[in-house]
Design a protein around this motif. Sequence first.
Motif, PDB file in Angstrom:
ATOM      1  N   ASP A 120      61.285-100.741  12.826  1.00 27.77           N
ATOM      2  CA  ASP A 120      60.342-101.820  12.169  1.00 27.77           C
ATOM      3  C   ASP A 120      60.299-101.984  10.598  1.00 27.77           C
ATOM      4  OD1 ASP A 120      59.283-102.639  14.818  1.00 27.77           O
ATOM      5  OD2 ASP A 120      58.226-100.646  15.021  1.00 27.77           O
ATOM      6  N   ALA A 154      47.242-100.760  11.057  1.00 27.06           N
ATOM      7  CA  ALA A 154      47.529 -99.525  11.488  1.00 27.06           C
ATOM      8  C   ALA A 154      46.651 -98.365  10.587  1.00 27.06           C
ATOM      9  CB  ALA A 154      48.812 -99.057  11.594  1.00 27.06           C
ATOM     10  N   ASN A 161      61.966-103.196  25.441  1.00 26.53           N
ATOM     11  CA  ASN A 161      60.942-103.459  24.361  1.00 26.53           C
ATOM     12  C   ASN A 161      61.792-103.449  22.987  1.00 26.53           C
ATOM     13  OD1 ASN A 161      58.458-104.000  25.730  1.00 26.53           O
ATOM     14  ND2 ASN A 161      58.535-101.888  26.143  1.00 26.53           N
ATOM     15  N   GLN A 174      52.237 -89.849  14.267  1.00 28.65           N
ATOM     16  CA  GLN A 174      51.852 -89.954  15.598  1.00 28.65           C
ATOM     17  C   GLN A 174      51.547 -91.506  15.810  1.00 28.65           C
ATOM     18  OE1 GLN A 174      48.776 -87.016  15.641  1.00 28.65           O
ATOM     19  NE2 GLN A 174      49.982 -85.718  16.738  1.00 28.65           N
ATOM     20  N   SER A 175      51.282 -92.504  14.759  1.00 27.58           N
ATOM     21  CA  SER A 175      50.870 -93.574  15.255  1.00 27.58           C
ATOM     22  C   SER A 175      51.992 -94.531  15.481  1.00 27.58           C
ATOM     23  CB  SER A 175      50.065 -94.267  13.840  1.00 27.58           C
ATOM     24  OG  SER A 175      51.098 -94.737  12.776  1.00 27.58           O
ATOM     25  N   ILE A 176      53.356 -94.040  15.269  1.00 27.51           N
ATOM     26  CA  ILE A 176      54.663 -94.619  15.374  1.00 27.51           C
ATOM     27  C   ILE A 176      54.884 -94.419  16.638  1.00 27.51           C
ATOM     28  CG2 ILE A 176      56.896 -94.689  14.699  1.00 27.51           C
ATOM     29  CD1 ILE A 176      56.082 -93.486  11.803  1.00 27.51           C
ATOM     30  N   SER A 177      55.486 -95.493  17.453  1.00 30.65           N
ATOM     31  CA  SER A 177      55.578 -95.741  18.848  1.00 30.65           C
ATOM     32  C   SER A 177      56.956 -94.816  19.108  1.00 30.65           C
ATOM     33  CB  SER A 177      55.832 -96.881  19.380  1.00 30.65           C
ATOM     34  OG  SER A 177      57.193 -97.450  19.290  1.00 30.65           O
ATOM     35  N   GLU A 178      56.847 -94.120  20.230  1.00 26.45           N
ATOM     36  CA  GLU A 178      57.842 -93.145  20.631  1.00 26.45           C
ATOM     37  C   GLU A 178      59.187 -93.908  20.942  1.00 26.45           C
ATOM     38  OE1 GLU A 178      58.877 -89.728  21.923  1.00 26.45           O
ATOM     39  OE2 GLU A 178      56.751 -90.142  21.881  1.00 26.45           O
ATOM     40  N   GLY A 179      59.252 -95.154  21.184  1.00 24.48           N
ATOM     41  CA  GLY A 179      60.545 -95.945  21.258  1.00 24.48           C
ATOM     42  C   GLY A 179      61.372 -95.922  20.103  1.00 24.48           C
ATOM     43  N   GLN A 180      60.650 -95.864  18.788  1.00 24.03           N
ATOM     44  CA  GLN A 180      61.417 -95.622  17.589  1.00 24.03           C
ATOM     45  C   GLN A 180      62.392 -94.526  17.598  1.00 24.03           C
ATOM     46  OE1 GLN A 180      61.185 -97.936  14.753  1.00 24.03           O
ATOM     47  NE2 GLN A 180      60.358 -99.118  16.390  1.00 24.03           N
ATOM     48  N   TYR A 214      62.905-101.890  20.795  1.00 19.76           N
ATOM     49  CA  TYR A 214      62.678-100.604  19.781  1.00 19.76           C
ATOM     50  C   TYR A 214      63.577-100.870  18.473  1.00 19.76           C
ATOM     51  CZ  TYR A 214      60.870 -98.277  23.767  1.00 19.76           C
ATOM     52  OH  TYR A 214      60.102 -97.855  24.898  1.00 19.76           O
TER      53      TYR A 214
END
Lengths: 225, 218, 251
Positions: C96, A224, C91, A113-119, C93
């Motif tokens: 990472d 994180a 952003n 859940q800590s990984i951003s939605e964008g990924q 994306y």
Amino acid sequence: MDIIIILLDWIPYLFLGLLQTLGLVLASLAVGLIFGLPMALGQIYGNRLIKSVISVYVWFFRGLPVIVLLFLFFFGIFPSLNMSSVPPFVVAVVVLGLRGAAYQSQIFRGAIQSISEGQMTAARSLGMTRFQAIRHVILPQALRIALPGWSNEYPTVLTDTAICYAIGVQELLTRATYMVAQTYITMPIYLAIAGVYILLNYAGMKALNMLEKKTSIPGFGQGAL
Amino acid sequence: MDTFVFLTTILLPALFDGLIVTLELIATAAPFGLLAGIGVAVGRTYGSRWISLPLRGYVAFIKGCPLLLLLFILYFGLPSIGIRLSPFLASVIGFIFCNSAYNSEYIRGALLSVKEGQMIAAQALGMSRWQSIRYIILPQALRRAIPGMTNEFIYLIKYSSLAFMITAVELTGAGKLVATKYFLFNETFVVIAIVYLFLVTVTTVAANMLEKKFAVPT
Amino acid sequence: MGADKYILRVEDIHKAYGDREVLKGVSFNVRKGETKVFIGPSGTGKSTLLRCINQLTLPDQGRVFLNDEEVTNSGTRINYFRQKIGMVFQNFYLFDHLTAVRNVEVALLKVKKMDAAAAREKALEELRRVGMEDWADHYPAELSGGQAQRVSIARALAMDPDVILFDEPTSALDPELTREVLEVMKNLARQGMTMLVVTHEMGFALSVANEVLFMEHGKVVERGTPAQLLNDPAFTRTKNFIGKFRDYNEE
């Protein structure tokens, strides 16, 4: 001096206990991982039914003392399933593993859940299926983020293995207790065994720290969780 | 025997007696575990090397040594050097050691997270180092440590079951004795499980309320 | 049809979030090699429109066709269409946990199932195209915003898409870095890439676009070539908007 000679005699016996303890730790962590990770995914990506079943599971296994779970499974559930002949070691792995899965699933859940939605969005925009995105983009990141928290499961499980004494698993503490009863030497044995646990704890954490360093990525996941 | 009769006339009365012991164990150990935890944390954070180093060793020992082994040392080991403890007292002492070591870690983390300016500001008002810690730093740190400490309290509820291994007949022990005698393991441990789940769930809800109440606006 | 064949057709897209209607029927067609630029105040549904095209957001109504095949309601075939419709995000994306080159090749390996050597070669080629080949082995955290955005453009290009959607690609960048990204985009337009761009960069819109679409309150209210927008007195709202932007930018 006599004491040392007596103790030396018992080293092979204790060593077998050490192996059982290590076996319990590794097997329980593995079972916890194998069940915990899919549970975390189910709790995030699953439907309402899956989510609530997993929540109840987690609540149950996190809410009970290890010893109660051991008694419940060893004296209750296994015999009821006509599996009285299953060795205590296996029951212990099942209990510690299923319990570990409950704890581990929450570590993985937090990491995912800590990984951003964008990924996920970016992965889907390239034509990846949801499964591919989870497999190749989300999980490699989440597992790295989860590693420090996951590492803390190791000392917990290690010290919990001693409780398996209660159902007669022949691990380190059980054997130490037997040795105490046979030799009437108490404090030196108990303190030596405590030293072994502390050493195992230290060595395991060192190994896990190395793993963290080895899998770390520049600028990723720092701070994180 | 009829399950209902077993439940009402044998199991529940026995479990009730056990539950009282469990609650006594927790209620005795928790306050001392908290106080000792604060002491250990303050000593480790602000004490000289002669204080902080032994305390560090203490925490490392307690965290590394299985609680059950610690109980064995206290109950079976100490008599060999002339110290005899009752099962109840040995359990409580073991729980205090364990609880204080883990609590101290949370409190220490919280102490270190309090901004340096707080100490400087307190001393600028003429407070001594000790007064600054007592009246300015600790109240902030303890609030931040509440989530960790309530977690430890829940662990204490669960690990209090280990007292049975050194013959203090608390909830789990009382149930085990009945189950063995009547050979009704499933029924007994399901009821015990319900009691623990109740205790843990109620505590969790209360802990969440406590956290909200003491939350400092950020 | 024939020379007039549209590569992308967008028909009457509607989207609402609860009571809030974000898109109130947007339609347009795109020919191969065209660059269309969407401008307008924030919150008028431009980004939502792009996301409705590759179905990252599901439109409530309306249809999208790529090469006459329906993209909307395509079920799991959407993953095929998304390979053909690249997207570049505000952003970036970037993934990472992957180096620049692995960011570009991951979908080649896992989605297109290319073999490792071919994927690596293709990835390096695309990085070269955006001037980032020297940074191939760096992780996203080690790149500037402009560099990260160029890598993300390379990632989209590597799939050989028929069209690329740019969702405010420079809004997260300072002016210096904005320029390097716009340069890459201008080159792509010149090389004949079909592009839909949501941006506040009026200079880019006026110099590169074949058509500028001015959106307001979920609708395209004015549209035309840059020359029309600047010179035709009818385009009052667009001119007004561009004027405000110019003043703002010059301040």
